[in-house]
Design a protein around this motif. Structure first.
Motif, short mmCIF file in Angstrom:
data_model
loop_
_atom_site.label_atom_id
_atom_site.label_comp_id
_atom_site.label_asym_id
_atom_site.label_seq_id
_atom_site.Cartn_x
_atom_site.Cartn_y
_atom_site.Cartn_z
N ARG A 93 0.83 -1.20 0.00
CA ARG A 93 0.00 0.00 0.00
C ARG A 93 0.86 1.25 0.00
NH1 ARG A 93 -3.15 -0.79 4.44
NH2 ARG A 93 -4.53 -2.00 3.13
N GLY A 94 1.91 1.25 0.73
CA GLY A 94 2.76 2.44 0.83
C GLY A 94 3.93 2.35 -0.11
N SER A 95 5.03 2.68 0.39
CA SER A 95 6.25 2.75 -0.38
C SER A 95 6.95 1.40 -0.41
CB SER A 95 7.14 3.80 0.27
OG SER A 95 8.47 3.64 -0.08
N LEU A 96 7.39 0.98 -1.58
CA LEU A 96 8.18 -0.25 -1.68
C LEU A 96 9.51 -0.05 -0.98
CD1 LEU A 96 7.49 -1.21 -5.40
CD2 LEU A 96 6.61 -2.34 -3.37
N GLU A 97 10.03 1.15 -1.02
CA GLU A 97 11.28 1.44 -0.30
C GLU A 97 11.07 1.24 1.20
OE1 GLU A 97 14.48 5.04 0.52
OE2 GLU A 97 12.62 5.48 -0.55
N ASP A 98 9.93 1.69 1.72
CA ASP A 98 9.64 1.51 3.15
C ASP A 98 9.60 0.03 3.51
OD1 ASP A 98 9.52 4.21 3.60
OD2 ASP A 98 7.32 4.31 3.57
N ARG A 99 9.03 -0.79 2.65
CA ARG A 99 8.97 -2.23 2.93
C ARG A 99 10.38 -2.82 2.98
NH1 ARG A 99 7.50 -6.19 5.86
NH2 ARG A 99 7.51 -8.17 4.79
N GLN A 100 11.23 -2.42 2.07
CA GLN A 100 12.61 -2.90 2.10
C GLN A 100 13.32 -2.41 3.36
OE1 GLN A 100 14.01 -5.16 -0.05
NE2 GLN A 100 11.93 -5.27 -0.84
N ARG A 101 13.03 -1.20 3.77
CA ARG A 101 13.62 -0.64 4.99
C ARG A 101 13.14 -1.44 6.21
NH1 ARG A 101 15.56 4.06 4.64
NH2 ARG A 101 13.97 4.86 3.23
N GLN A 102 11.86 -1.82 6.23
CA GLN A 102 11.33 -2.65 7.33
C GLN A 102 12.06 -3.98 7.40
OE1 GLN A 102 7.18 -2.93 6.43
NE2 GLN A 102 6.68 -0.92 7.28
N LEU A 103 12.29 -4.58 6.24
CA LEU A 103 13.01 -5.85 6.23
C LEU A 103 14.44 -5.68 6.75
CD1 LEU A 103 11.78 -7.29 2.81
CD2 LEU A 103 11.22 -8.14 5.09
N ALA A 149 13.32 1.32 -4.09
CA ALA A 149 13.18 -0.02 -3.50
C ALA A 149 14.35 -0.91 -3.89
CB ALA A 149 11.86 -0.66 -3.95
N VAL A 150 14.79 -0.82 -5.13
CA VAL A 150 15.95 -1.59 -5.59
C VAL A 150 17.19 -1.16 -4.81
CG1 VAL A 150 17.50 -2.02 -7.53
CG2 VAL A 150 15.02 -2.11 -7.87
N ALA A 151 17.38 0.14 -4.63
CA ALA A 151 18.54 0.64 -3.89
C ALA A 151 18.53 0.11 -2.45
CB ALA A 151 18.57 2.16 -3.90
N MET A 152 17.36 0.11 -1.83
CA MET A 152 17.26 -0.39 -0.45
C MET A 152 17.50 -1.90 -0.40
SD MET A 152 17.00 0.53 2.67
CE MET A 152 16.58 2.24 2.38
#
Length: 179
Positions: A93-103, A149-152
């Motif tokens: 729902r939000g940012s794909l970058e945020d999801r990678q950051r959560q991981l 997201a790729v960068a994260m």
């Protein structure tokens, strides 16, 4: 800083154990009074049970005669733990970058990570080009922050490969994943 879901579950277990100890009850005594097994008491206190039932938590607090402020704090924490549901819609729902950051944040809590992936190369060992193609191929990525997201994901992969900073990362991929 907000607690991650694993930190919330660990905190809930610590709080419940503390209250049980203050009440002078053994795990077995509490289990009998709450109506659950001693093993379940142990699993809740040691964060093995990911989402304990709210009615069990309420009975636990009744049994240990928790003070109102302790009860409010623990019930709020338990509700946060129980309602931590990650559906595909919520994840994307939000940012794909945020999801990678959560991981990446979850990885920081781990000392060992084991990963089995039968059909694709796992994120932490993907190349930037592969990661971009995987993220782009999902229906959820339209109009989102794919490059970020790729960068994260690359940052997460670099941390996994770092012998000094990262957790022990063990991965098994099938031949199909490498093709």
């Amino acid at each position: 800083m907000a607690m991650t879901p694993p930190q919330q579950r660990a905190r809930l277990g610590q709080e419940l154990r503390r209250l049980r100890s203050l009440a002078g009850l053994s795990g077995d005594q509490l289990a009998t009074r709450v109506g659950i097994s001693q093993a379940k008491v142990s699993r809740i206190e040691t964060n093995v049970t990911a989402r304990p039932a709210m009615d069990v938590i309420a009975r636990w607090l009744d049994t240990v005669e928790a003070k109102a402020e302790d009860r409010d704090r623990v019930m709020a924490l338990a509700e946060a733990v129980v309602t931590d549901i990650s559906s595909w819609q919520a994840i994307h729902r939000g940012s794909l970058e945020d999801r990678q950051r959560q991981l990446l944040e979850l990885d920081e809590l781990a000392s060992n990570i084991r990963h089995f992936q039968p059909f694709m190369v796992p994120g932490p060992i993907q190349t930037a080009e592969y990661a971009h193609a995987v993220i782009e191929s999902t229906r959820f990525s339209a109009g989102t922050d794919v490059d970020e997201a790729v960068a994260m994901r690359m940052k997460r992969g670099a941390r996994m490969r770092d012998d000094q900073d990262g957790p022990n990362y063990h991965v098994v991929v099938t031949e199909a994943a490498t093709r």
